[in-house]
Design a protein around this motif. Sequence first.
Motif, PDB file in Angstrom:
ATOM      1  N   ASN A 180      -3.339  13.076  -5.649  1.00  0.00           N
ATOM      2  CA  ASN A 180      -4.503  13.528  -6.410  1.00  0.00           C
ATOM      3  C   ASN A 180      -5.509  14.115  -5.485  1.00  0.00           C
ATOM      4  OD1 ASN A 180      -4.356  12.370  -9.559  1.00  0.00           O
ATOM      5  ND2 ASN A 180      -2.843  11.183  -7.486  1.00  0.00           N
ATOM      6  N   TYR A 181      -5.461  14.233  -4.071  1.00  0.00           N
ATOM      7  CA  TYR A 181      -6.460  14.905  -3.391  1.00  0.00           C
ATOM      8  C   TYR A 181      -7.107  16.427  -4.069  1.00  0.00           C
ATOM      9  CZ  TYR A 181      -9.031  16.103   0.168  1.00  0.00           C
ATOM     10  OH  TYR A 181     -10.154  17.223   1.037  1.00  0.00           O
ATOM     11  N   ARG A 182      -8.371  16.374  -3.638  1.00  0.00           N
ATOM     12  CA  ARG A 182      -9.039  17.545  -4.382  1.00  0.00           C
ATOM     13  C   ARG A 182     -10.022  17.330  -2.744  1.00  0.00           C
ATOM     14  NH1 ARG A 182      -4.447  16.830  -6.355  1.00  0.00           N
ATOM     15  NH2 ARG A 182      -3.965  17.787  -8.481  1.00  0.00           N
ATOM     16  N   PHE A 240     -10.318  15.024   3.944  1.00  0.00           N
ATOM     17  CA  PHE A 240      -9.432  14.759   3.790  1.00  0.00           C
ATOM     18  C   PHE A 240      -9.578  12.720   4.613  1.00  0.00           C
ATOM     19  CE2 PHE A 240      -4.871  13.033   4.415  1.00  0.00           C
ATOM     20  CZ  PHE A 240      -3.840  13.196   3.103  1.00  0.00           C
ATOM     21  N   GLU A 241      -9.700  12.462   5.416  1.00  0.00           N
ATOM     22  CA  GLU A 241     -10.363  11.452   6.450  1.00  0.00           C
ATOM     23  C   GLU A 241     -11.127  11.102   5.500  1.00  0.00           C
ATOM     24  OE1 GLU A 241     -10.867   9.374  10.385  1.00  0.00           O
ATOM     25  OE2 GLU A 241     -10.710  11.889  10.300  1.00  0.00           O
ATOM     26  N   SER A 242     -12.138  11.095   5.162  1.00  0.00           N
ATOM     27  CA  SER A 242     -12.941   9.741   4.529  1.00  0.00           C
ATOM     28  C   SER A 242     -12.203   9.564   3.191  1.00  0.00           C
ATOM     29  CB  SER A 242     -14.217  11.147   3.994  1.00  0.00           C
ATOM     30  OG  SER A 242     -14.280  11.268   4.850  1.00  0.00           O
ATOM     31  N   TYR A 243     -11.104  10.147   2.273  1.00  0.00           N
ATOM     32  CA  TYR A 243     -10.685  10.429   1.092  1.00  0.00           C
ATOM     33  C   TYR A 243     -10.328   9.055   1.414  1.00  0.00           C
ATOM     34  CZ  TYR A 243      -7.175  10.705  -2.684  1.00  0.00           C
ATOM     35  OH  TYR A 243      -6.656  10.986  -4.301  1.00  0.00           O
ATOM     36  N   ILE A 244      -9.472   9.026   2.508  1.00  0.00           N
ATOM     37  CA  ILE A 244      -8.414   8.149   2.808  1.00  0.00           C
ATOM     38  C   ILE A 244      -8.574   6.460   2.911  1.00  0.00           C
ATOM     39  CG2 ILE A 244      -6.640   7.629   4.307  1.00  0.00           C
ATOM     40  CD1 ILE A 244      -5.744   9.568   2.033  1.00  0.00           C
ATOM     41  N   LEU A 258       1.106  -1.320   0.165  1.00  0.00           N
ATOM     42  CA  LEU A 258      -0.011   0.661   0.341  1.00  0.00           C
ATOM     43  C   LEU A 258       0.900   1.484   0.375  1.00  0.00           C
ATOM     44  CD1 LEU A 258      -3.254   1.217   0.664  1.00  0.00           C
ATOM     45  CD2 LEU A 258      -2.095   1.281   2.974  1.00  0.00           C
ATOM     46  N   TYR A 259       2.118   1.158   0.711  1.00  0.00           N
ATOM     47  CA  TYR A 259       2.446   2.346   1.155  1.00  0.00           C
ATOM     48  C   TYR A 259       2.847   3.769  -0.603  1.00  0.00           C
ATOM     49  CZ  TYR A 259       6.282   5.784   2.892  1.00  0.00           C
ATOM     50  OH  TYR A 259       6.534   7.005   3.742  1.00  0.00           O
ATOM     51  N   PRO A 260       3.619   3.138  -1.134  1.00  0.00           N
ATOM     52  CA  PRO A 260       3.339   4.052  -2.616  1.00  0.00           C
ATOM     53  C   PRO A 260       2.153   4.340  -3.408  1.00  0.00           C
ATOM     54  CG  PRO A 260       4.630   2.142  -2.880  1.00  0.00           C
ATOM     55  CD  PRO A 260       3.543   1.450  -1.344  1.00  0.00           C
ATOM     56  N   ARG A 261       0.902   3.320  -2.745  1.00  0.00           N
ATOM     57  CA  ARG A 261      -0.028   4.409  -3.024  1.00  0.00           C
ATOM     58  C   ARG A 261      -0.931   5.728  -2.259  1.00  0.00           C
ATOM     59  NH1 ARG A 261       0.811   0.010  -4.884  1.00  0.00           N
ATOM     60  NH2 ARG A 261      -0.137  -1.447  -6.177  1.00  0.00           N
ATOM     61  N   ILE A 262       0.162   5.980  -0.946  1.00  0.00           N
ATOM     62  CA  ILE A 262      -0.195   6.504  -0.171  1.00  0.00           C
ATOM     63  C   ILE A 262       0.290   7.901  -0.652  1.00  0.00           C
ATOM     64  CG2 ILE A 262       0.301   7.713   1.850  1.00  0.00           C
ATOM     65  CD1 ILE A 262       0.360   4.861   3.175  1.00  0.00           C
ATOM     66  N   ARG A 263       1.064   8.042  -1.093  1.00  0.00           N
ATOM     67  CA  ARG A 263       1.499   9.146  -1.948  1.00  0.00           C
ATOM     68  C   ARG A 263       0.640   9.297  -2.854  1.00  0.00           C
ATOM     69  NH1 ARG A 263       6.537  11.923  -2.768  1.00  0.00           N
ATOM     70  NH2 ARG A 263       7.632  12.491  -4.536  1.00  0.00           N
TER      71      ARG A 263
END
Length: 291
Positions: free
Chosen positions: A64-66, A72-76, A54-59
């Motif tokens: 890409n978060y807008r 942000f918490e719901s997005y993650i 998962l770690y590379p996908r966190i970056r």
Amino acid sequence: MHCTVSLNELYADYSAELLDRKELEGAVFRHIDEDTWHLNGFTREEYEDYVSWLYPRIRHAIANYRENGSSFESYIEAMVRMTIKEYRMRQTRKYVAETTAWLTQMPDAYVSEEKPEYDELQFPGNQLKFRNPRQVLILILKCSCYVSDDFLERVSPKLGIEPDEMRRMIDKLRELRANRKRKIDIQRERTNCQFFRCLYYERNLQALNKDSIAAQRMQERLKRGRKRLENMRRRLEQMRPDPTNRQIADVMGIAKGTVDFTLHSLKERGKGKVTNEAKNSEKNNNPALKG
């Protein structure tokens, strides 16, 4: 220590430049590690594999978060749920592929199973003797991961070695093998992460104007990433779990050159035997070649 700051607060600090990108990535990773793994039905081993994947996908997710209505918490959390499904599908595909390959090869394995070239009747009284016990010992140590304790009990007297001494050498080589296997697994996971990083660069590059400075920079990052991936793949191919000749020499207390020479001689002898058998077989099957 449990995270007391919400992801929304962390992202607000990041937006205010109180946190840099790496600090935010680490904080998100710790939040996932501490708050969600026990909710997803993973065993600990599966979870550790998942978070490494998962770690590379966190970056990628942070980049890409807008802020368009979703926190942000719901997005993650949505990203985690999505990647869990993707990970499960990947595991399922891998299991199905391995099972199918095994079932496909089983009939061939039965058909190609050869009858042993010798049996106990060839050795009256079961008094098996070796012309060169040290050669046999070196070969056994080279194949240490495939020999059983029962085999060691039976073969050690034939080699003039105490069973406990032989088991000590085998156990040492198995311990070294386990350490190498862990290093190989770590290298394989790093290679996989680098592969997905290159995919991320490629997708970003497709979304950029080809003549822009950003596209040129991304092209350079992709070039470096692919070169690093190729080096990591080459390094992974060279990593082997089997004991090295140096390790065999160390446990036996002999020179490495002796082990090198012995294994090379056995290999050449095996090649010569295969070649002679092939020639004899061809001669027997071709009447024109008979005397």
